[in-house]
Design a protein around this motif. Sequence first.
Motif, short mmCIF file in Angstrom:
data_model
loop_
_atom_site.label_atom_id
_atom_site.label_comp_id
_atom_site.label_asym_id
_atom_site.label_seq_id
_atom_site.Cartn_x
_atom_site.Cartn_y
_atom_site.Cartn_z
N SER A 110 0.85 -1.18 0.00
CA SER A 110 0.00 0.00 0.00
C SER A 110 0.89 1.24 0.00
O SER A 110 1.57 1.52 0.99
N TYR A 111 0.91 1.95 -1.13
CA TYR A 111 1.80 3.10 -1.29
C TYR A 111 1.06 4.40 -1.01
O TYR A 111 -0.11 4.57 -1.37
N THR A 112 1.78 5.32 -0.39
CA THR A 112 1.33 6.70 -0.23
C THR A 112 2.33 7.61 -0.93
O THR A 112 3.54 7.47 -0.73
N ASP A 113 1.81 8.51 -1.77
CA ASP A 113 2.67 9.41 -2.56
C ASP A 113 3.66 8.61 -3.41
O ASP A 113 4.87 8.85 -3.37
N TYR A 114 3.13 7.68 -4.17
CA TYR A 114 3.92 6.85 -5.07
C TYR A 114 4.54 7.73 -6.16
O TYR A 114 3.85 8.50 -6.83
N GLN A 115 5.85 7.65 -6.33
CA GLN A 115 6.56 8.52 -7.26
C GLN A 115 6.51 7.97 -8.68
O GLN A 115 6.87 6.82 -8.93
#
Length: 220
Positions: free
Chosen positions: A44-49
């Motif tokens: 679960s990614y937050t602010d995936y680049q």
Amino acid sequence: KAGGFVVGDSGRFDPERNSATTLGAKSQFFDGRLQLNLEAFHYSYTDYQVVNIDGLVLRTETAPEVRVRGVELEGTAEPLDGLRLDAKIGWLDTRFLEFCSVDPIESGRSRDVREGFVACGIDPRDIRDGNVLPRSPKLTYTLAGEYSIPLGRWGNLIPRMQYNWSDEAYYRVYNTEIDYQDKYHKTDLRLIWVSPEEMWSAEAFVENLENDAIFQNRVL
């Protein structure tokens, strides 16, 4: 992953964070002649680049929410001395749960600051929620086999065959027709010679026996 900025980019980007859960097992049977590895994972990614090419610059954006989950099963068997069989299958589900991004080649639009900033979200096409991540085929599998033929003081000769199958995928986050790679299969053949001391090796090979057109990347 740290945030930052890129020289020539349209702005700074936030740090990327990932909450990862994995569950797996490695097992051996028949005195080690059969090995099975199984792994399930959820990221679960937050602010995936996301890095894209926009005009002549690299543009780094962040997707607020991204989900990646999947299962991988691989096995190796040696039913006879010198004979090795490999198999691997993977199921992958990737999604941008929340993401807004302007496709620079869509109707000539761009977020290159040198050409004028285009605000994301004005056009409903900019909403990328539900798109899959680049290079993320849902199903893939590989079958391979090789046999080591002893040549005495001349070393070993190893013929090997490998078959790969991949589901459809996209090469950019926009998931448009020009980003699309259709499902494909590919067969590779190899003939490998290994010296007795295993200090030297040589091989002859044929890759993509089917001679199908397979994209490795698409940069626009």
